[in-house]
Write an enzyme that holds these catalytic residues in place. Structure first.
Site, short mmCIF file in Angstrom:
data_model
loop_
_atom_site.label_atom_id
_atom_site.label_comp_id
_atom_site.label_asym_id
_atom_site.label_seq_id
_atom_site.Cartn_x
_atom_site.Cartn_y
_atom_site.Cartn_z
N GLU A 1 40.05 -6.92 18.59
CA GLU A 1 40.02 -8.21 19.14
C GLU A 1 39.77 -9.38 18.15
O GLU A 1 38.97 -9.21 17.31
CB GLU A 1 39.15 -8.32 20.36
CG GLU A 1 39.01 -9.61 21.10
CD GLU A 1 37.79 -9.75 22.02
OE1 GLU A 1 37.90 -10.48 22.97
OE2 GLU A 1 36.68 -8.98 21.81
N LYS B 1 43.92 -12.20 27.84
CA LYS B 1 42.71 -11.37 28.30
C LYS B 1 42.57 -12.04 29.65
O LYS B 1 42.41 -13.04 29.77
CB LYS B 1 41.66 -11.69 27.34
CG LYS B 1 40.37 -10.91 27.70
CD LYS B 1 39.43 -11.52 26.46
CE LYS B 1 37.83 -10.70 26.79
NZ LYS B 1 36.93 -11.03 25.85
N CYS C 1 38.50 -6.14 25.25
CA CYS C 1 37.12 -6.08 25.30
C CYS C 1 36.54 -6.04 26.69
O CYS C 1 36.31 -4.92 27.42
CB CYS C 1 36.84 -7.32 24.48
SG CYS C 1 34.94 -7.20 23.93
#
Length: 260
Positions: A44, A110, A144
């Site tokens: 990330e 994300k 994540c």
């Protein structure tokens, strides 16, 4: 179509908010990879570390890092994926790119921004899942904090591979280890998690633990490695589908719809 997908995971010690240094560091590791690699996976925010300084660090949608990913994809004749800070239409995104060898790409913003670090106050959350088709494989890439939300990752599309790119800190690495394995098992899918090492500019320490699991949760890499490393791992679709056919767990999954 390929029954074997040769993946490469790169676990680096990222340089804080230094895009040029990180591209140089990762580029050298990519250059060393074998010619058999099909898919290269980076962490990330691999050019900056997990920074909230988006106003200064953000790149355009087709900026320097995407062009760098295209160059590396062309060089290795492999797909390259990882997330980058992007500014677009007065918003900032923690955006994952999946770049194909021919330079075309898919993107995923994300979905779950990390409120504990106030990521939600800087970055706009994505609203769409992404399933990538590559060499006959169906791949779902996530970022994540998405790892903590199993409904978002639920295998309703019969994907073959689940990927998490991350900056996951050492203080919560037990959760990282447990949840990666759980996502593989519950989704009857290969699951790859790629994290970083080192300390960032905000004082958070990362100890890697990048890993690859098969659809029964068996590790295909040495676990709990904390140093910088690069690992090539081959995934077998025949083995995956034979296991699914034999056990039939996905046939019993609950049906649901998501409200965004």
């Amino acid at each position: 179509m390929s029954e074997i997908l040769n993946t490469a995971i790169i676990q680096p010690d990222l340089k804080w908010e230094d895009s040029d240094a990180n591209r140089d560091l990762l580029g050298k590791e990519i250059n060393k990879l074998s010619d058999e690699v099909d898919l290269i996976i980076l962490p990330e925010m691999f050019t900056t570390g997990f920074s909230m300084n988006a106003k200064i660090l953000a790149e355009q949608t087709e900026g320097d890092t995407l062009n760098w990913m295209r160059e590396k994809a062309d060089l290795k004749n492999a797909a390259v994926t990882g997330s980058v800070i992007i500014g677009e239409d007065d918003n900032y995104y923690n955006r994952l790119y999946f770049v194909y060898p021919d330079g075309s790409y898919k993107l995923y913003d994300k979905r779950h921004t990390f409120t504990l670090a106030k990521e939600d106050q800087t970055y706009t959350a994505g609203k769409k899942r992404l399933i990538v088709e590559f060499k006959g494989w169906k791949i779902m890439p996530l970022v994540c904090y998405d790892l903590r939300f199993p409904v978002w990752a639920r295998n309703t599309d019969d994907y073959d591979l689940l990927i998490y790119v991350a900056n996951w800190p050492r203080k919560r690495v037990d959760a990282w280890d447990a949840l990666l394995k759980a996502r593989a098992i519950e989704n009857m899918s290969y699951c790859i998690g790629v994290n970083r090492t080192g300390e960032d500019g905000d004082g958070y320490v990362y100890n890697g633990h990048s890993a690859v699991y098969d659809c029964l949760g068996k590790p295909l890499t040495e676990l709990n490695r904390e140093e910088e490393f690069v690992k090539e791992v081959s995934l077998e679709k025949d083995s995956l589908h034979e296991t699914r056919k034999k056990l039939k767990f996905l046939q019993d999954r609950d049906k649901f719809s998501l409200e965004l």
